[in-house]
Design a protein around this motif. Sequence first.
Motif, PDB file in Angstrom:
ATOM      1  N   GLN A 124       0.858  -1.184   0.000  1.00  0.00           N
ATOM      2  CA  GLN A 124       0.000   0.000   0.000  1.00  0.00           C
ATOM      3  C   GLN A 124       0.893   1.232   0.000  1.00  0.00           C
ATOM      4  O   GLN A 124       1.992   1.217   0.551  1.00  0.00           O
ATOM      5  N   ILE A 125       0.420   2.299  -0.647  1.00  0.00           N
ATOM      6  CA  ILE A 125       1.245   3.506  -0.732  1.00  0.00           C
ATOM      7  C   ILE A 125       0.569   4.667  -0.015  1.00  0.00           C
ATOM      8  O   ILE A 125      -0.493   5.136  -0.422  1.00  0.00           O
ATOM      9  N   PRO A 126       1.152   5.150   1.070  1.00  0.00           N
ATOM     10  CA  PRO A 126       0.637   6.372   1.699  1.00  0.00           C
ATOM     11  C   PRO A 126       1.084   7.588   0.881  1.00  0.00           C
ATOM     12  O   PRO A 126       2.063   7.531   0.128  1.00  0.00           O
ATOM     13  N   GLU A 127       0.372   8.681   1.036  1.00  0.00           N
ATOM     14  CA  GLU A 127       0.671   9.870   0.238  1.00  0.00           C
ATOM     15  C   GLU A 127       2.115  10.331   0.415  1.00  0.00           C
ATOM     16  O   GLU A 127       2.758  10.789  -0.540  1.00  0.00           O
ATOM     17  N   ALA A 128       2.659  10.174   1.620  1.00  0.00           N
ATOM     18  CA  ALA A 128       4.016  10.643   1.893  1.00  0.00           C
ATOM     19  C   ALA A 128       5.074   9.880   1.092  1.00  0.00           C
ATOM     20  O   ALA A 128       6.200  10.365   0.946  1.00  0.00           O
ATOM     21  N   ARG A 129       4.731   8.698   0.577  1.00  0.00           N
ATOM     22  CA  ARG A 129       5.683   7.889  -0.184  1.00  0.00           C
ATOM     23  C   ARG A 129       5.372   7.843  -1.678  1.00  0.00           C
ATOM     24  O   ARG A 129       5.929   7.043  -2.421  1.00  0.00           O
ATOM     25  N   ALA A 130       4.479   8.718  -2.129  1.00  0.00           N
ATOM     26  CA  ALA A 130       4.066   8.722  -3.525  1.00  0.00           C
ATOM     27  C   ALA A 130       5.217   9.108  -4.454  1.00  0.00           C
ATOM     28  O   ALA A 130       6.198   9.738  -4.044  1.00  0.00           O
ATOM     29  N   ARG A 131       5.092   8.718  -5.719  1.00  0.00           N
ATOM     30  CA  ARG A 131       6.139   8.942  -6.725  1.00  0.00           C
ATOM     31  C   ARG A 131       5.949  10.300  -7.408  1.00  0.00           C
ATOM     32  O   ARG A 131       4.832  10.773  -7.576  1.00  0.00           O
ATOM     33  N   GLN A 132       7.039  10.880  -7.833  1.00  0.00           N
ATOM     34  CA  GLN A 132       7.003  12.100  -8.632  1.00  0.00           C
ATOM     35  C   GLN A 132       6.555  11.753 -10.045  1.00  0.00           C
ATOM     36  O   GLN A 132       7.051  10.805 -10.654  1.00  0.00           O
ATOM     37  N   VAL A 133       5.608  12.499 -10.579  1.00  0.00           N
ATOM     38  CA  VAL A 133       5.207  12.331 -11.971  1.00  0.00           C
ATOM     39  C   VAL A 133       6.361  12.757 -12.873  1.00  0.00           C
ATOM     40  O   VAL A 133       7.144  13.663 -12.530  1.00  0.00           O
ATOM     41  N   ASP A 134       6.506  12.110 -14.008  1.00  0.00           N
ATOM     42  CA  ASP A 134       7.564  12.418 -14.975  1.00  0.00           C
ATOM     43  C   ASP A 134       7.668  13.932 -15.170  1.00  0.00           C
ATOM     44  O   ASP A 134       6.736  14.589 -15.648  1.00  0.00           O
ATOM     45  N   ALA A 135       8.830  14.481 -14.807  1.00  0.00           N
ATOM     46  CA  ALA A 135       9.020  15.935 -14.825  1.00  0.00           C
ATOM     47  C   ALA A 135       8.972  16.524 -16.233  1.00  0.00           C
ATOM     48  O   ALA A 135       8.840  17.739 -16.394  1.00  0.00           O
ATOM     49  N   ALA A 136       9.070  15.676 -17.262  1.00  0.00           N
ATOM     50  CA  ALA A 136       8.951  16.174 -18.635  1.00  0.00           C
ATOM     51  C   ALA A 136       7.533  16.634 -18.937  1.00  0.00           C
ATOM     52  O   ALA A 136       7.308  17.405 -19.879  1.00  0.00           O
ATOM     53  N   TYR A 137       6.562  16.166 -18.123  1.00  0.00           N
ATOM     54  CA  TYR A 137       5.157  16.485 -18.378  1.00  0.00           C
ATOM     55  C   TYR A 137       4.454  17.076 -17.160  1.00  0.00           C
ATOM     56  O   TYR A 137       3.246  17.308 -17.202  1.00  0.00           O
ATOM     57  N   ALA A 138       5.190  17.301 -16.091  1.00  0.00           N
ATOM     58  CA  ALA A 138       4.554  17.717 -14.842  1.00  0.00           C
ATOM     59  C   ALA A 138       5.446  18.701 -14.108  1.00  0.00           C
ATOM     60  O   ALA A 138       6.589  18.952 -14.493  1.00  0.00           O
ATOM     61  N   GLU A 139       4.900  19.242 -13.041  1.00  0.00           N
ATOM     62  CA  GLU A 139       5.655  20.150 -12.191  1.00  0.00           C
ATOM     63  C   GLU A 139       6.248  19.391 -11.018  1.00  0.00           C
ATOM     64  O   GLU A 139       5.746  18.338 -10.615  1.00  0.00           O
ATOM     65  N   VAL A 140       7.331  19.907 -10.490  1.00  0.00           N
ATOM     66  CA  VAL A 140       7.916  19.313  -9.291  1.00  0.00           C
ATOM     67  C   VAL A 140       6.877  19.356  -8.178  1.00  0.00           C
ATOM     68  O   VAL A 140       6.243  20.383  -7.938  1.00  0.00           O
ATOM     69  N   GLY A 141       6.656  18.229  -7.530  1.00  0.00           N
ATOM     70  CA  GLY A 141       5.638  18.146  -6.496  1.00  0.00           C
ATOM     71  C   GLY A 141       4.364  17.466  -6.947  1.00  0.00           C
ATOM     72  O   GLY A 141       3.540  17.084  -6.115  1.00  0.00           O
ATOM     73  N   ASP A 142       4.183  17.283  -8.273  1.00  0.00           N
ATOM     74  CA  ASP A 142       3.047  16.496  -8.762  1.00  0.00           C
ATOM     75  C   ASP A 142       3.328  15.028  -8.470  1.00  0.00           C
ATOM     76  O   ASP A 142       4.363  14.487  -8.890  1.00  0.00           O
ATOM     77  N   LYS A 143       2.426  14.379  -7.762  1.00  0.00           N
ATOM     78  CA  LYS A 143       2.670  13.020  -7.293  1.00  0.00           C
ATOM     79  C   LYS A 143       1.654  12.039  -7.869  1.00  0.00           C
ATOM     80  O   LYS A 143       0.559  12.410  -8.296  1.00  0.00           O
ATOM     81  N   VAL A 144       2.026  10.764  -7.840  1.00  0.00           N
ATOM     82  CA  VAL A 144       1.168   9.696  -8.334  1.00  0.00           C
ATOM     83  C   VAL A 144       1.338   8.491  -7.426  1.00  0.00           C
ATOM     84  O   VAL A 144       2.415   8.272  -6.854  1.00  0.00           O
TER      85      VAL A 144
END
Length: 268
Positions: A124-144
Amino acid sequence: MLRLAGLYRYPLKSAIAEPLLEARVDALGILGDRRWMVVDAASGRFLTQRLLPQMTQLQARWQGQAQLLLSAPGMADLLVALPAEQAELRDVTIWRDSLQVPDAGEAAARWLSQLLGRACRLVQIPEARARQVDAAYAEVGDKVAFTDGFPLLLIGQGSLDDLSARVGRALEMLRFRPNLVVEGAAPYAEDDWKRIRIGNLEFRVAKGCSRCIMTTLDPHSGERSADREPLATLQRYRERDGEVYFGQNLIAGGTGALTLGMPVEILE
């Protein structure tokens, strides 16, 4: 008028879709969407219908916000508690991302291993351990969470209708596992959208969604289509740079509520 005609979440990655009438959107997409994942017990690599089509028969449903109910034909239901903060962390890999997330325990591992015929674990993934969305298409801090790459996937009903006509039979929207289905737009109109609003929420369109062999699986039976449809047809007119695209990946610009039937406004 464009409207939100379909709203789905997938509590467990690659398991049965859950249709919703309303949903909250949080920092990772639809609240509760793909927050659980099955991984190989030895390698920690994520497991999906691509390898295990029997996952089309696996249902996972949230029971409140702290428990998950697992169900499958021939299996007794299993209630799994959200892992505690001090739960064992497991090294897992999803595509190119490696991370440590809480393991859901032995009972869930035994249940899933029996169902899928291989040693596996539930994480299970808590929000604090979420992955960064590919920075080529997203902003720093956008998580998935455990979604393949982006928090949300949108498909136009008109696009599916057009694809069904080309294939020559009605296709299920759930072959493509969207979160949001928009009705009232021309086929593939979503290809040109950059920003949209649904209710009070704005969404950025990040990129088209590249499709794989999973689209050839019947979402109800798990049987693979002998003619490789609809992927074969999509390859003839939706292929670009070696990838086949259908649907658009979105990133929400905030948090809020969505309700089926809401109007959809194209901002850009």
